[in-house]
Motif scaffolding. Structure first.
Motif, short mmCIF file in Angstrom:
data_model
loop_
_atom_site.label_atom_id
_atom_site.label_comp_id
_atom_site.label_asym_id
_atom_site.label_seq_id
_atom_site.Cartn_x
_atom_site.Cartn_y
_atom_site.Cartn_z
N LEU A 97 0.82 -1.21 0.00
CA LEU A 97 0.00 0.00 0.00
C LEU A 97 0.86 1.26 0.00
O LEU A 97 0.58 2.20 -0.74
N SER A 98 1.90 1.28 0.84
CA SER A 98 2.72 2.50 0.87
C SER A 98 3.36 2.74 -0.48
O SER A 98 3.43 3.87 -0.94
N LEU A 99 3.80 1.68 -1.13
CA LEU A 99 4.47 1.86 -2.42
C LEU A 99 3.50 2.27 -3.51
O LEU A 99 3.71 3.24 -4.22
N VAL A 100 2.41 1.52 -3.62
CA VAL A 100 1.51 1.74 -4.75
C VAL A 100 0.81 3.08 -4.65
O VAL A 100 0.66 3.81 -5.62
N ARG A 101 0.40 3.43 -3.41
CA ARG A 101 -0.35 4.66 -3.26
C ARG A 101 0.54 5.90 -3.26
O ARG A 101 0.20 6.91 -3.85
N GLU A 102 1.65 5.86 -2.54
CA GLU A 102 2.42 7.08 -2.32
C GLU A 102 3.85 7.02 -2.81
O GLU A 102 4.25 7.76 -3.69
N LEU A 103 4.62 6.13 -2.20
CA LEU A 103 6.07 6.19 -2.43
C LEU A 103 6.44 5.92 -3.88
O LEU A 103 7.33 6.58 -4.42
N GLY A 104 5.77 4.99 -4.51
CA GLY A 104 6.07 4.68 -5.91
C GLY A 104 5.96 5.92 -6.78
O GLY A 104 6.97 6.41 -7.31
N PRO A 105 4.73 6.47 -6.91
CA PRO A 105 4.59 7.65 -7.77
C PRO A 105 5.46 8.84 -7.31
O PRO A 105 6.11 9.47 -8.14
N VAL A 106 5.47 9.14 -6.01
CA VAL A 106 6.15 10.36 -5.56
C VAL A 106 7.66 10.24 -5.69
O VAL A 106 8.31 11.10 -6.29
N LEU A 107 8.23 9.16 -5.14
CA LEU A 107 9.70 9.04 -5.19
C LEU A 107 10.18 8.88 -6.63
O LEU A 107 11.19 9.46 -7.03
#
Lengths: 265, 166, 271
Positions: A97-107
Motif C-alpha cells: 500500500l505504501s508503495l503503490v499509493r504514495e512512495l512509488g509515484p512520488v519518489l
C-alpha cells in the motif's frame, strides 16, 4: 533611511508578484503551444521513441535501485513496528500500500525530476544558448513541435512505467527482507497484500498520480530550459530551478490528489 | 546511437513497464480471478456487519472463493443486505451458512461460509438462510463485563454500600 | 546597379522598449550580389539580419524580401519564406545530438518527402561542396571550429536558398579557416545564383570577397560603397575602422561624466 528600505521591500514584493504571474502566464501559453504542436510527436513516432530512450531508459537504473532499497527499508521498518502488535502478517499489505499509493509515484517522480528533468532543461537551455533553436526557426521548423513536444510525450509515457517498476521492485524488496531474511510467512505476506490492495482504488489511482506527476515534471523541465537565459550561468540556474520546482509541485499535487482520491476511504 | 539498438532498448523499457503494471494489477492488486462472466451472485442478510467492507474476501475453509460486491441497508427489515460474488468453480449447497469473521484479533473482516448437506446447490440470486453477525468488540466486552458483574454482584453491592456509609 | 533588389529596407526603425537600436535604415541588396553589413559590435548589424529573417518585427518602416513585407507575414507565410533563406549562425549552431550527415539532411527530412537515396546523394553533394565529404559520420563535438562552420554552411545551402545570410561567419577562426570560409561564401554565392548578406566586423577578409558594403554605426548607415570605394574612403569613421586605429571618432572611453566631477561627487557623498 528606514522608509526608503520599506519602500524598496514593498517594491521588491510587488515586482516578484508581477514577475511570477507573468511567468505563470507564459508557462501556460507554452504548455498550450506544446499541446497544439504535438502532431509531429505521433506522426513521426521515432522522434518520441528517441526521447523515451533518453528520459525513460536512462532513468531505469536509478529507479530500480532506489525502488529495491526503499522496499527493503519498508520491510524492515514495517516489521519492527508491526511485530509489536503481533500483526507482522500485515507486512505485505503495508509495503504494497505504501508503495503503490504514495512512495512509488512520488519518489519515482522526484528521481525522474533530478535525473531526466534536469537533463532536459540543460539540453534545451544549451540548444538555446548555442542558437540551435534559432537556427531551427530560421530553417522554417517549429522548435516546439520538433524539439519540445516529443520530449514532453516521452516524459509523460515514461513516468507511469517508471513508477510501476519502482513499486514492483519495491514490493520485491519488501518480500526479500520480510520473507526471505526475517521469515514472515510467505502465504500471509501475499494473501494479506492481495486482500488489502484494491485494483481500482489503489493501483489505478497510483497510476493516475504518476501520469499527473509526469506531465508536471516534464512540462516544468521543458519550460525552464526554453525560458533559460542563453548563458552558461542561466542554464545552470534553470537546471537547479527544475529540480526544486518539480519537487515542490510534485509534493503539492500529491497532497491535492490524495485528498480527492482517498478521503472517502 | 544506431536507431535499431535504440528502438530495442525503448521496446524493452516499455515491456518492462507493462510487466511491472501487470504484476501490480494481478499479483499485488488481485485483479482477475473473479471477472464478471465467471461469477455468480448470492445474498445474505445480517443483523450487524461490523467493519465489513466491499471487496472483503469470502472464504470457505480458509480459501478465498469470492468477494463482497455490495452492502446496503434494507429499510424494511432494518438489516444489512450484503451481495457477494462467488467463483463459478466453487458451488455450495443450498443450506450453507454465512458468518462474518475477523482474521486475527485486529485483522480485517471477511465472510466465512460453512457448507451444509443439501443436494441442490446455490444458484445466481439465491440467499443464505443462515447467517451469523459480526462480533463487535464493544458488545463482546460489554457481555463479558455484564456476566462478570452478575457473577460477582454481591461483592460489588457491599463495596458500594461501604462507600455510602459515612 | 541592377534594377531588381531582392531585399529592400526603407526607413527602418527598431527599438527594444524605449531603447532605440535602429534609427532610419535604408538598404538595397541586389540579386546575385554579396553584400556586407559592417560596423562595431552593438551597432545593430545582427538586429538588421534578424529583421530580414523575420525573427523580430520592425517598430516602424519596412523590410521587403522578394517584394513581400516580412513584418506583415503570419507564421505560416513566414515559414514558407524562410524555406528560401539560409542562415549561417555565429558559431555554426549545429544540432549537437545529430551527426554531420543528419545535420545537413535536417531540412530535407523536415520539408520534403525525398527518398533516402536522393537525400543521401544531396547531402554528399553539399558536403563535397564544402570539402567535408569524409566527415559525414562525425558528431559536431568531434569537429574543429572551422569544420563546424563549413558543415553549418552545407546545412544552410541544403535546399538551395535564394538568400543566404551570414552572421559573423569569421568569428573565432584561425587565418587559414578564415580564408577557406571566405572563399566558400563567394563561390557558393556565384554557384547557387543566390544573394548573400554578410554581417561581420572582419574588414580585411570581407573586403576581399564582397561586392558592396554598408557601414553602420549607432543604428544608422554612415557609409556605403564598393570594396574599393570603402578602402579609399576619407570618412574618419570608416578610415579608423578599415585601418584599425585605436582612437578617432570612436573614442576609447565609454561615455561618462568627466572624471573630475565624479571625484567631487564622491567627496560630497562622503561628507
Amino acid at each position: 533611511m528606514a522608509h526608503r528600505k520599506v519602500g524598496f521591500g514593498l517594491r521588491g514584493i510587488g515586482h516578484a508578484v508581477v514577475n511570477g504571474v507573468g511567468r505563470l502566464g507564459y508557462a501556460s501559453r507554452f504548455f498550450l503551444m506544446i499541446l497544439i504542436g504535438s502532431g509531429a510527436s505521433f506522426r513521426r513516432i521515432h522522434l518520441t521513441i528517441r526521447e523515451i530512450y533518453f528520459t525513460g531508459v536512462m532513468s531505469l537504473i536509478i529507479i530500480l535501485v532506489s525502488g529495491l532499497f526503499v522496499g527493503m527499508v519498508l520491510g524492515l521498518q514495517g516489521y519492527e513496528t508491526l511485530q509489536k502488535y503481533g500483526s507482522e502478517s500485515a507486512l505485505g499489505s503495508l509495503v504494497a500500500l505504501s508503495l503503490v499509493r504514495e512512495l512509488g509515484p512520488v519518489l519515482a517522480a522526484l528521481l525522474f525530476a533530478s535525473r531526466a528533468g534536469s537533463a532536459i532543461t540543460a539540453e534545451i537551455g544549451l540548444m538555446k544558448a548555442t542558437e540551435q533553436i534559432a537556427a531551427m526557426e530560421m530553417m522554417a521548423v517549429d522548435p516546439i513541435s520538433r524539439v519540445v513536444a516529443p520530449r514532453f510525450w516521452a516524459g509523460v509515457t515514461s513516468m507511469p512505467l517508471l513508477a510501476a517498476m519502482f513499486s514492483a521492485v519495491g514490493v520485491f524488496g519488501g518480500y526479500l527482507v520480510g520473507v526471505v531474511f526475517i521469515g514472515v510467512d510467505v502465504g500471509s505476506f501475499w494473501s494479506q497484500m492481495e486482500a488489502a490492495v484494491d485494483f481500482r482504488q489503489d493501483i489505478v489511482n497510483g497510476v493516475i498520480k504518476s501520469v499527473v506527476f509526469g506531465i508536471a515534471v516534464t512540462a516544468i523541465a521543458l519550460f525552464e530550459g526554453y525560458d533559460a537565459p542563453p548563458t552558461a550561468e542561466g542554464v545552470s540556474h534553470a537546471t537547479t530551478r527544475t529540480v526544486v520546482t518539480s519537487a515542490l509541485v510534485v509534493l503539492g499535487l500529491d497532497f491535492i490528489l490524495t485528498v480527492f482520491m482517498f478521503r472517502g476511504v | 546511437m544506431e536507431r535499431t539498438t535504440l528502438d530495442m532498448w525503448v521496446g524493452a523499457f516499455m515491456v518492462g513497464g507493462l510487466i511491472a503494471l501487470l504484476i501490480l494489477a494481478f499479483k499485488v492488486g488481485n485483479l482477475g480471478g473473479y471477472d464478471g462472466s465467471k461469477t455468480y451472485r448470492v445474498y445474505g442478510e445480517f443483523d450487524n456487519i461490523g467493519g465489513l467492507k466491499i471487496k472483503a474476501p469470502v472464504k470457505s475453509a480458509g480459501v478465498v472463493v469470492g468477494r463482497v460486491s455490495g452492502i446496503q441497508f434494507d429499510n424494511k427489515t432494518f438489516r444489512a443486505h450484503v451481495e457477494m460474488r462467488l467463483s463459478q468453480n466453487n458451488l455450495f449447497p443450498k443450506d450453507t451458512s454465512a458468518a462474518i469473521l475477523t482474521s486475527g484479533l485486529l485483522g480485517e473482516q471477511y465472510i466465512g461460509l460453512e457448507a451444509g448437506g443439501d443436494e441442490a446447490n446455490l444458484k445466481n440470486g439465491d440467499k443464505f438462510k443462515l447467517t451469523q453477525s459480526a462480533m463487535v468488540l464493544e458488545q463482546l466486552i460489554g457481555q463479558a463485563l455484564f456476566s462478570k458483574a452478575s457473577g460477582e454482584g454481591g461483592d460489588k453491592n457491599t463495596a458500594q454500600g461501604g462507600n455510602k456509609k459515612p | 546597379m541592377p534594377a531588381e533588389n531582392l531585399v529592400e529596407i526603407s526607413d527602418l526603425n527598431f527599438s527594444y522598449g524605449k531603447h532605440p537600436i535602429l534609427k532610419g535604415i535604408n538598404m538595397n541588396i541586389p540579386r546575385g550580389k554579396l553584400v556586407a553589413i559592417m560596423g562595431l559590435s552593438g551597432c545593430g548589424k545582427t538586429t538588421t539580419l534578424r529583421l530580414i529573417g523575420g525573427s523580430i518585427r520592425p517598430t516602424t518602416g519596412s523590410v521587403k524580401v522578394a517584394g513581400k513585407e516580412v513584418g506583415g507575414l503570419d507564421t505560416e507565410d513566414l515559414y514558407t519564406m524562410r524555406r528560401k533563406m539560409g542562415m549561417l549562425f555565429q558559431f555554426g549552431a549545429l544540432f549537437t545530438d545529430l551527426s554531420v550527415y543528419e545535420n545537413v539532411a535536417f531540412q530535407m527530412r523536415e520539408h520534403t518527402d525525398l527518398p533516402e537515396t536522393v537525400i543521401r546523394d544531396l547531402v554528399m553533394m553539399k558536403l563535397h561542396a564544402v570539402g567535408l565529404l569524409g566527415a559525414h559520420g562525425l558528431m559536431p563535438s568531434e569537429l574543429s571550429g572551422g569544420m563546424a562552420r563549413r558543415v553549418a554552411l552545407a546545412r544552410a545551402i541544403a535546399l538551395d536558398p535564394m538568400l543566404m545570410m551570414y552572421d559573423e561567419p569569421f568569428a573565432g577562426l584561425d587565418p587559414i579557416s578564415l580564408a577557406v570560409i571566405g572563399n566558400l561564401i563567394r563561390r557558393l554565392n556565384d554557384a547557387l545564383g543566390a544573394t548573400s548578406i554578410l554581417v561581420t566586423h572582419d574588414i580585411q577578409e570581407s573586403l576581399k570577397i564582397v561586392d558592396y558594403v554598408y557601414f553602420m554605426a549607432d543604428g544608422v548607415v554612415v557609409a556605403e560603397g564598393t570594396a574599393d570605394e570603402i578602402k579609399a574612403s576619407r570618412l574618419p569613421f570608416v578610415h579608423q575602422f578599415v585601418w584599425g586605429e585605436s582612437d578617432g571618432p570612436v573614442s576609447f572611453h565609454y561615455p561618462s561624466a568627466p572624471y573630475r566631477e565624479d571625484l567631487l561627487l564622491e567627496l560630497a557623498h562622503g561628507a
